[in-house]
Design an enzyme around this catalytic site. Structure first.
Site, PDB file in Angstrom:
ATOM      1  CB  CYS A  71      -0.933   0.034   1.213  1.00 28.18           C
ATOM      2  SG  CYS A  71      -1.555   1.646   1.422  1.00 28.18           S
ATOM      3  CB  CYS A  77      -2.014   4.195   6.918  1.00 30.62           C
ATOM      4  SG  CYS A  77      -3.556   3.451   7.510  1.00 30.62           S
ATOM      5  CB  CYS A  80      -0.351  -1.724   7.949  1.00 34.26           C
ATOM      6  SG  CYS A  80      -1.489  -2.671   7.040  1.00 34.26           S
ATOM      7  CD  GLN A 308     -12.603 -13.117  16.332  1.00 34.32           C
ATOM      8  OE1 GLN A 308     -11.486 -12.232  15.977  1.00 34.32           O
ATOM      9  NE2 GLN A 308     -12.391 -13.421  17.775  1.00 34.32           N
ATOM     10  CE1 TYR A 337     -15.815  -9.750  28.776  1.00 35.86           C
ATOM     11  CE2 TYR A 337     -15.412 -12.147  29.301  1.00 35.86           C
ATOM     12  CZ  TYR A 337     -15.542 -10.770  29.861  1.00 35.86           C
ATOM     13  OH  TYR A 337     -15.059 -10.356  30.983  1.00 35.86           O
ATOM     14  CD  GLU A 358     -21.592  -9.619  23.426  1.00 36.25           C
ATOM     15  OE1 GLU A 358     -20.687 -10.109  23.346  1.00 36.25           O
ATOM     16  OE2 GLU A 358     -21.744  -8.608  23.404  1.00 36.25           O
ATOM     17  CB  CYS A 441      -7.667  -9.464  20.743  1.00 37.43           C
ATOM     18  SG  CYS A 441      -8.757  -8.556  21.981  1.00 37.43           S
TER      19      CYS A 441
HETATM   20  N1  SAH Z   1     -16.714 -14.802  21.172  1.00 33.66           N
HETATM   21  C1  SAH Z   1     -17.098 -13.782  20.081  1.00 33.66           C
HETATM   22  C2  SAH Z   1     -17.148 -12.407  20.747  1.00 33.66           C
HETATM   23  C3  SAH Z   1     -15.782 -11.819  21.085  1.00 33.66           C
HETATM   24  S1  SAH Z   1     -15.450 -10.231  21.257  1.00 33.66           S
HETATM   25  C4  SAH Z   1     -16.585 -14.202  18.963  1.00 33.66           C
HETATM   26  O1  SAH Z   1     -15.429 -14.717  18.730  1.00 33.66           O
HETATM   27  O2  SAH Z   1     -17.130 -13.625  17.750  1.00 33.66           O
HETATM   28  C5  SAH Z   1     -15.748  -9.856  22.752  1.00 33.66           C
HETATM   29  C6  SAH Z   1     -17.346  -9.529  23.035  1.00 33.66           C
HETATM   30  O3  SAH Z   1     -17.450  -9.064  24.361  1.00 33.66           O
HETATM   31  C7  SAH Z   1     -17.928  -8.446  22.110  1.00 33.66           C
HETATM   32  O4  SAH Z   1     -19.135  -9.141  21.666  1.00 33.66           O
HETATM   33  C8  SAH Z   1     -18.502  -7.366  23.148  1.00 33.66           C
HETATM   34  O5  SAH Z   1     -19.655  -6.929  22.790  1.00 33.66           O
HETATM   35  C9  SAH Z   1     -18.540  -8.352  24.356  1.00 33.66           C
HETATM   36  N2  SAH Z   1     -18.408  -7.767  25.776  1.00 33.66           N
HETATM   37  C10 SAH Z   1     -17.726  -6.580  26.264  1.00 33.66           C
HETATM   38  N3  SAH Z   1     -17.722  -6.152  27.528  1.00 33.66           N
HETATM   39  C11 SAH Z   1     -18.472  -7.228  27.957  1.00 33.66           C
HETATM   40  C12 SAH Z   1     -18.902  -7.615  29.287  1.00 33.66           C
HETATM   41  N4  SAH Z   1     -18.441  -7.004  30.334  1.00 33.66           N
HETATM   42  N5  SAH Z   1     -19.756  -8.683  29.516  1.00 33.66           N
HETATM   43  C13 SAH Z   1     -20.014  -9.321  28.652  1.00 33.66           C
HETATM   44  N6  SAH Z   1     -19.827  -9.192  27.227  1.00 33.66           N
HETATM   45  C14 SAH Z   1     -18.914  -8.206  26.882  1.00 33.66           C
END
Ligand code: SAH
Length: 491
Positions: A71, A77, A80, A308, A337, A358, A441
């Site tokens: 790029c 930017c 990256c 993701q 989550y 969630e 992450c």
């Molecule tokens: N496991 C899923 C999402 C992971 S990302 C996947 O792999 O697709 C993290 C997620 O946690 C997001 O959806 C976000 O909205 C949620 N989140 C953030 N803080 C939170 C909390 N305190 N309790 C529950 N969920 C939460």
């Protein structure tokens, strides 16, 4: 070392943000965009007592690990950070970063880390794990070196105005909110450009303004684009500082010329904030979601739900989650989550019962629908904070079942970068699941949380970094913890 001094330096190391590190007479310099092995000329921009920051002026002798950027904006930017580093080296760097955090923050010893951590899962031909033919085709790659580009299924572009008063869109320059006009991000799908150019020409024609962060005026703030790699479906969500877009019917017509347009929505965000999306969204045209597959499971994704960004690597990550959980079919599993229930549904195929938690209500709506449309009946989803829902469940269960405590065989957590709340970790430790699978992450908060759990009866069993974000310094990690068998319980 003085400010403005020009130095020649060989890059020996790489910092946490992907910058090159070199030393001049024992003085450490951080130089963005320099790659280990480069000999460079750099100008000192900021000089502290024992270290400073310098700007790369010239590459005198390029490193063997240096590759040309794909790029034109790679250095400017903020998206990256390490596009000029050979992909194989990017992987080694990320693997090392995870291990260093486990050691430094988690307090684990080197030997344990080397024993449990398997090699990083990369993308593309130079990676540790080779991609399958299907993955190559899926990413639309023409050659092996193409595979590590165009991997993102989601893009969020901010809008602004140039000096001539024209609307622009692109990416923020590193650590700033200055927009670099570029509709052709190398990490995204080609459709992004077509959509962005369409929106820009609509804005020009009908004199629709871009949002201005400083004054809080102007209409179009961001656009979110999502693409289903397996279905080809496209979603466009415009984030606006208002309730409606003038001449929206024409915008819809224009966007509809893009093949497989499936969902066009707006999300109102009138706050002066860095948060991109509003709390709700409204359909302008088409569906309120797009559909995509990971493995053989179908997922509905709405604009406000987390999904993701790298589908090729996600499938490998969830495959690892399933392998680490070692399900036999009799287990009760919690997926904390859970987003739209991605991991929950993957695990439900091998467990007795899966509970998901969630915070985003729209994501839980998606999760429930996703369970239904895949014919999966052994899942249950709760909206709320994981650190509130699980402790409450645990307490209430004890009240209604006086002789037993709430039980889980496996608990999966996949928190955002800040990691898990300690109230949640405490409840997990009390519930004593056989296994904990931690998907992270941010390896720094991961290491912190693992330290807590390993102080409460768990031990590191297996782990692996997964490269979800080539060319950036970000890396995903998955870890399996097992409950330690007490001496007196051993056979
Ligand atoms: N496991 C899923 C999402 C992971 S990302 C996947 O792999 O697709 C993290 C997620 O946690 C997001 O959806 C976000 O909205 C949620 N989140 C953030 N803080 C939170 C909390 N305190 N309790 C529950 N969920 C939460």
């Amino acid at each position: 070392m003085q400010k403005n001094e020009i130095v020649r330096v060989t890059i020996e190391d790489i910092g946490m943000n992907g910058e090159g590190i070199g030393r001049v007479n024992g003085y450490t310099l951080f130089i963005k965009d320099a790659v280990i092995g480069d000999e460079v000329e750099a100008k000192v921009m900021k000089a502290k007592k024992s270290y400073g920051y310098a700007r790369l002026l010239k590459i005198i002798q390029p490193s063997n690990d240096r590759v040309p950027a794909r790029c034109a904006f790679a250095r400017k930017c903020g998206g990256c950070q390490i596009q000029e580093m050979a992909y194989k080296k990017q992987l080694l760097y990320k693997e090392r970063k995870v291990k260093e955090n486990l050691e430094r923050i988690g307090g684990f010893d080197k030997e344990t880390i080397e024993k449990v951590m398997e090699p990083i899962v990369g993308m593309g031909a130079s990676a540790v794990q080779q991609p399958t033919v299907e993955e190559n085709l899926m990413s639309g790659a023409k050659s092996a070196s193409d595979i590590v580009f165009g991997y993102r299924n989601k893009a969020q572009f901010p809008f602004g105005t140039d000096k001539e008063g024209n609307p622009i869109t692109g990416f923020y320059a590193g650590r700033t909110h200055t927009i670099i006009a570029n509709t052709d991000c190398a990490l995204g799908v080609p459709q992004n450009q077509e959509i962005l150019e369409t929106i820009l020409s609509f804005m020009k024609k009908y004199k629709i303004s871009s949002y201005d962060e400083k004054t809080g005026t102007g209409l179009i703030r961001h656009v979110l684009i999502r693409y289903g790699f397996k279905t080809g479906e496209l979603m466009v969500c415009l984030v606006i500082n208002g309730r409606r877009i003038p001449h929206a019917d024409i915008l819809i017509e224009m966007l509809n010329t893009v093949e497989k347009m499936t969902s066009i929505t707006i999300s109102t965000n009138m706050k002066q904030t860095n948060v991109i999306m509003g709390h709700t969204f409204e359909v302008l045209w088409g569906q309120d979601h797009i559909t995509d597959y990971i493995g053989n499971i179908k997922y509905e994704i709405s604009p406000l739900s987390f999904y993701q960004v790298n589908p090729v690597q996600t499938e490998k990550l969830y495959g690892l989650a399933l392998a680490y959980a070692e399900l036999k079919g009799t287990e009760t599993v919690w997926d904390l989550y859970c987003g739209i229930g991605t991991i929950s549904l993957f695990l439900a195929q091998g467990a007795k019962q899966v509970y998901g938690v969630e915070i985003v209500p729209q994501a839980i709506e998606n999760a429930r629908r996703n369970a239904k449309c895949n014919g999966i009946e052994n899942t249950q989803f709760y909206v709320g904070k994981a650190e509130e829902v699980l402790p409450r469940y645990y307490e209430q269960y004890a009240e209604t079942h006086p002789r037993e405590s709430a039980h889980a065989d496996v608990i999966v957590v996949d928190p955002p970068r800040k990691g898990c709340d300690v109230a949640l970790l405490e409840t997990i430790a009390k519930m004593q699941p056989e296994k904990i699978v931690y998907v992270s992450c941010d390896s720094a908060t991961l290491a912190r949380d693992l330290k807590y759990l390993c102080g409460r009866g768990y031990e590191l069993k297996k782990g692996r970094a997964v490269d979800m974000f080539p060319h950036t310094v970000h890396v995903e990690t998955i870890i399996k913890l097992s409950r330690k068998i007490k001496e007196n319980q051993k056979a």
